[in-house]
Write a protein that holds these residues in place. Structure first.
Motif, mmCIF file in Angstrom:
data_model
loop_
_atom_site.group_PDB
_atom_site.id
_atom_site.type_symbol
_atom_site.label_atom_id
_atom_site.label_comp_id
_atom_site.label_asym_id
_atom_site.label_seq_id
_atom_site.Cartn_x
_atom_site.Cartn_y
_atom_site.Cartn_z
ATOM 1 N N THR A 264 0.907 -1.157 -0.060
ATOM 2 C CA THR A 264 -0.083 -0.073 -0.067
ATOM 3 C C THR A 264 0.692 1.304 -0.170
ATOM 4 O OG1 THR A 264 -0.276 -0.122 2.225
ATOM 5 C CG2 THR A 264 -1.983 -0.953 1.030
ATOM 6 N N ALA A 265 1.825 1.206 0.653
ATOM 7 C CA ALA A 265 3.187 2.591 0.492
ATOM 8 C C ALA A 265 3.368 2.784 -0.931
ATOM 9 C CB ALA A 265 4.192 2.178 1.680
ATOM 10 N N ALA B 292 7.391 6.891 0.525
ATOM 11 C CA ALA B 292 8.825 6.146 0.948
ATOM 12 C C ALA B 292 8.844 5.997 2.284
ATOM 13 C CB ALA B 292 9.752 7.155 0.344
ATOM 14 N N ASN B 293 8.156 5.151 2.783
ATOM 15 C CA ASN B 293 8.048 4.856 4.307
ATOM 16 C C ASN B 293 9.114 3.345 4.284
ATOM 17 O OD1 ASN B 293 7.718 4.091 6.705
ATOM 18 N ND2 ASN B 293 5.376 4.187 6.919
ATOM 19 N N TRP B 294 9.988 3.575 4.723
ATOM 20 C CA TRP B 294 11.178 2.423 4.598
ATOM 21 C C TRP B 294 10.865 1.710 5.995
ATOM 22 C CZ3 TRP B 294 14.026 2.708 8.970
ATOM 23 C CH2 TRP B 294 14.379 3.841 9.294
ATOM 24 N N GLY B 295 10.056 2.346 6.942
ATOM 25 C CA GLY B 295 10.000 1.563 8.353
ATOM 26 C C GLY B 295 9.041 0.325 7.870
ATOM 27 N N ARG B 296 8.288 0.225 6.824
ATOM 28 C CA ARG B 296 7.261 -0.569 6.443
ATOM 29 C C ARG B 296 8.342 -1.893 6.070
ATOM 30 N NH1 ARG B 296 3.024 1.049 8.876
ATOM 31 N NH2 ARG B 296 1.440 2.352 7.741
ATOM 32 N N GLU C 265 8.392 10.717 -6.405
ATOM 33 C CA GLU C 265 8.582 10.622 -8.164
ATOM 34 C C GLU C 265 9.049 9.273 -8.512
ATOM 35 O OE1 GLU C 265 10.791 13.026 -11.656
ATOM 36 O OE2 GLU C 265 11.020 13.772 -9.687
ATOM 37 N N TYR C 266 9.941 8.803 -7.771
ATOM 38 C CA TYR C 266 10.613 7.366 -8.204
ATOM 39 C C TYR C 266 9.429 6.192 -7.911
ATOM 40 C CZ TYR C 266 12.873 3.043 -8.129
ATOM 41 O OH TYR C 266 13.393 1.741 -8.364
ATOM 42 N N LEU C 267 8.431 6.428 -6.902
ATOM 43 C CA LEU C 267 7.509 5.477 -6.618
ATOM 44 C C LEU C 267 6.227 5.517 -7.731
ATOM 45 C CD1 LEU C 267 7.627 5.615 -2.775
ATOM 46 C CD2 LEU C 267 8.093 3.694 -4.039
ATOM 47 N N MET C 268 6.113 6.679 -8.496
ATOM 48 C CA MET C 268 5.372 6.865 -9.377
ATOM 49 C C MET C 268 5.536 5.896 -10.750
ATOM 50 S SD MET C 268 2.921 8.373 -8.028
ATOM 51 C CE MET C 268 2.051 8.841 -9.366
ATOM 52 N N ASN C 269 6.954 5.284 -10.620
ATOM 53 C CA ASN C 269 7.224 4.556 -11.757
ATOM 54 C C ASN C 269 6.515 3.158 -11.894
ATOM 55 O OD1 ASN C 269 9.127 6.181 -12.716
ATOM 56 N ND2 ASN C 269 10.581 5.466 -11.332
ATOM 57 N N GLU C 270 6.229 2.612 -13.082
ATOM 58 C CA GLU C 270 5.669 1.027 -13.178
ATOM 59 C C GLU C 270 6.576 0.088 -12.425
ATOM 60 O OE1 GLU C 270 4.648 0.387 -17.271
ATOM 61 O OE2 GLU C 270 3.223 2.069 -17.375
ATOM 62 N N LYS C 271 7.626 0.301 -12.299
ATOM 63 C CA LYS C 271 8.607 -0.626 -11.647
ATOM 64 C C LYS C 271 9.319 -0.006 -10.440
ATOM 65 C CE LYS C 271 12.524 -4.003 -12.391
ATOM 66 N NZ LYS C 271 13.300 -4.642 -13.289
ATOM 67 N N VAL C 272 9.349 -0.753 -9.381
ATOM 68 C CA VAL C 272 9.944 0.016 -8.113
ATOM 69 C C VAL C 272 10.719 -1.091 -7.571
ATOM 70 C CG1 VAL C 272 9.573 0.456 -5.775
ATOM 71 C CG2 VAL C 272 8.028 1.369 -7.641
ATOM 72 N N MET D 5 16.063 -12.968 -4.972
ATOM 73 C CA MET D 5 15.055 -11.838 -5.405
ATOM 74 C C MET D 5 13.607 -12.363 -5.328
ATOM 75 S SD MET D 5 16.817 -10.727 -8.917
ATOM 76 C CE MET D 5 15.796 -9.267 -9.079
ATOM 77 N N ALA D 6 12.662 -11.319 -5.288
ATOM 78 C CA ALA D 6 11.320 -11.774 -5.063
ATOM 79 C C ALA D 6 10.250 -10.706 -5.993
ATOM 80 C CB ALA D 6 10.735 -11.879 -3.636
ATOM 81 N N TRP D 7 9.245 -10.964 -6.452
ATOM 82 C CA TRP D 7 8.619 -9.817 -6.973
ATOM 83 C C TRP D 7 7.062 -9.861 -6.608
ATOM 84 C CZ3 TRP D 7 11.915 -13.649 -9.108
ATOM 85 C CH2 TRP D 7 12.923 -13.251 -9.983
ATOM 86 N N GLY D 8 6.423 -8.742 -6.391
ATOM 87 C CA GLY D 8 5.081 -8.482 -6.093
ATOM 88 C C GLY D 8 4.687 -7.153 -6.968
ATOM 89 N N CYS D 9 3.617 -6.864 -6.139
ATOM 90 C CA CYS D 9 2.730 -5.691 -7.063
ATOM 91 C C CYS D 9 2.292 -4.888 -5.774
ATOM 92 C CB CYS D 9 1.699 -6.115 -7.753
ATOM 93 S SG CYS D 9 0.281 -7.168 -7.049
ATOM 94 N N ASP D 10 1.640 -3.712 -6.205
ATOM 95 C CA ASP D 10 1.102 -2.726 -5.086
ATOM 96 C C ASP D 10 -0.186 -3.196 -5.060
ATOM 97 O OD1 ASP D 10 0.444 -1.998 -7.705
ATOM 98 O OD2 ASP D 10 0.103 0.024 -7.333
ATOM 99 N N LEU D 11 -0.727 -2.697 -4.083
ATOM 100 C CA LEU D 11 -2.162 -3.105 -3.609
ATOM 101 C C LEU D 11 -3.201 -1.720 -3.460
ATOM 102 C CD1 LEU D 11 -4.160 -5.128 -2.270
ATOM 103 C CD2 LEU D 11 -3.365 -4.221 -0.098
ATOM 104 N N SER D 12 -3.987 -1.914 -4.570
ATOM 105 C CA SER D 12 -4.824 -0.776 -4.959
ATOM 106 C C SER D 12 -6.326 -0.832 -4.496
ATOM 107 C CB SER D 12 -4.745 -0.326 -6.362
ATOM 108 O OG SER D 12 -5.640 -1.319 -7.085
ATOM 109 N N TYR D 13 -7.156 0.041 -4.363
ATOM 110 C CA TYR D 13 -8.598 0.006 -4.029
ATOM 111 C C TYR D 13 -9.178 -0.944 -5.319
ATOM 112 C CZ TYR D 13 -7.514 4.641 -2.005
ATOM 113 O OH TYR D 13 -7.105 5.524 -1.351
ATOM 114 N N ASP D 14 -8.862 -0.880 -6.522
ATOM 115 C CA ASP D 14 -9.354 -2.020 -7.431
ATOM 116 C C ASP D 14 -9.026 -3.384 -7.171
ATOM 117 O OD1 ASP D 14 -10.460 0.070 -9.040
ATOM 118 O OD2 ASP D 14 -8.471 -0.034 -10.300
ATOM 119 N N TYR D 15 -8.239 -3.849 -6.317
ATOM 120 C CA TYR D 15 -8.029 -5.194 -5.977
ATOM 121 C C TYR D 15 -9.140 -5.511 -5.065
ATOM 122 C CZ TYR D 15 -6.633 -9.447 -3.472
ATOM 123 O OH TYR D 15 -6.530 -10.650 -3.053
ATOM 124 N N VAL D 16 -9.926 -4.829 -4.175
ATOM 125 C CA VAL D 16 -10.911 -5.004 -3.360
ATOM 126 C C VAL D 16 -12.212 -5.159 -4.240
ATOM 127 C CG1 VAL D 16 -12.264 -4.305 -1.529
ATOM 128 C CG2 VAL D 16 -9.976 -3.960 -1.312
#
Length: 411
Positions: free
Chosen positions: A318-319, A325-329, A371-378, A392-403
């Protein structure tokens, strides 16, 4: 490290290739009526019996098609065709579901004139619903396979559920003076959290290799590719990755003693990694691909474990979606991974932006990070400074649309 890099340099990507690039394969797809309008029934056929390898979901509720596929492979360790449907998973459907999967196998075998136990069965869609076998039978009757680009597109469309894009890849390498290709197609968007396999993935190759050695290679690369992606933390009942190798390329039989064995394994790894990343990027409602690189761990296994924990963290996801840019997560995810960590000596970077050095916060430009976090790949980089392990591992962000997508999946 040098050997691995050398092997990787021998691999070539075939940008317009796919499951029909390896010699001796055909495929197709039709609309059988399981879905409202789109193709929903597909098939891959090898021109001759092929060595095979598969990995399956570790869910206790393995769907009927997986049971039938395992029974087919157990007979002779060869396959010649795969029949796949979308819209209905045929999972948790008891004896009727098993008999329906057997019927799919027999209908496909009869249609293309091959032994029943040379046919694998795969299904994807809603759990707990019975197959509409009248539509399946009619659809198989209409199925035709070919070698054209449209045939590959028809198959790839037929296996999709909530996917927004088709997923395919193709790589090649020279072995024994001949070109060997591996092509792949996959589906997967939600209910992605693997343990041995994740989603439906199909790979074809014209390499000559026994089922025994192909199985060993697939299990090796699965741990660093398909098993390292996560979308939502849920493992499906139907997950399967299946490879067919028909040997038409003309190389000497591949095994661990072959001088180019490492090249073949790397070829398979690149193919699986490409499909895995495409699935992660197309997570339900996703807007960004997240790639985590972990180094300095006590072992590669622990590095992969941490990477997977970060990729699967809803707070990290979600971050990233909110460009925060909450590196605490990230620290939170590392801390609960169960892997060995020295809490006084961890580095974290977001792309080229260092945020934590030796567990000490580093001042960074918030606007630049946003600005960096707006890229399609983070990209997230973690260095534990404990050992030589990396992963290495891969995932995706969690958006409103997932729900939204999953709140109305059946309707």
């Amino acid at each position: 490290m040098y050997q691995a890099m050398t092997d990787k340099k021998k691999i070539r990507i075939i940008h317009n290739g796919g499951i029909l690039t390896p010699v001796g394969f055909q495929c197709g797809g039709v609309h059988a009526g399981l879905r409202y309008a789109k193709h929903d029934l597909g098939m891959i056929v090898s021109e001759k019996p092929a060595s095979c390898a598969a990995v399956y979901t570790t869910s206790h509720f393995q769907a009927a098609p997986l049971v039938v596929t395992q029974e087919s492979i157990a007979k002779e360790q060869v396959l010649q065709a795969i029949i796949v449907n979308s819209a209905c998973a045929n999972a948790c459907t008891g004896e009727q579901g098993y008999q329906d999967a057997l019927k799919m196998r027999s209908l496909a075998a009869e249609k293309f004139g091959i032994p029943e136990h040379h046919v694998a069965v795969a299904s994807t869609g809603v759990i707990g619903e019975f197959m509409q076998m009248d539509k399946i039978q009619s659809g198989i009757g209409k199925l035709s396979v070919g070698k054209a680009t449209e045939d590959a597109r028809d198959f790839q469309t037929a296996i999709l559920t909530t996917d927004t894009v088709m997923k395919s890849c193709c790589y090649s390498a020279e072995i024994d003076g001949v070109t060997i290709s591996i092509g792949g197609a996959a589906k997967g968007s939600g209910m992605i959290h693997p343990n041995m396999a994740t989603m439906l993935g199909f790979l074809t190759t014209d390499a000559k290799i026994s089922s025994e050695h192909l199985t060993a290679a697939l299990k090796e690369v699965t741990n660093t590719t398909f098993n390292q992606i996560t979308v939502d933390g849920d493992t499906s009942t139907n997950d399967m990755v299946l490879v067919m190798a028909n040997g038409t390329a003309g190389n000497q039989p591949l095994d661990p003693t072959h001088q180019d064995w490492a090249v073949f394994v790397e070829l398979l790894k690149e193919s699986c990694a490409s499909l895995a990343k495409q699935i992660a990027k197309d997570g339900e409602g996703a807007t960004k691909l997240i790639e985590i690189s972990v180094s300095g761990a006590m072992s590669d296994e622990e590095a992969r474990k941490i990477g997977k924990q970060i990729a699967g963290s809803n707070l990290v996801k979600t971050a990233v979606y909110g460009a925060d840019a909450n590196w605490g997560r990230i620290i939170g995810a590392i801390g609960q991974s169960g892997a060995s960590v020295n809490p006084k000596n961890v580095d974290i970077s977001l792309g080229e932006i260092t945020m934590l050095k030796n567990s000490t916060p580093i001042a960074f430009d918030e606007d630049h990070a946003r600005e960096y976090l707006m890229n399609e790949k983070v990209e997230i980089f973690v260095d534990l400074h404990l050992g030589e392990g990396k992963g290495m591992a891969w995932g995706c962000d969690l958006s409103y649309d997932y729900v939204k997508i999953n709140a109305s999946y059946r309707t």
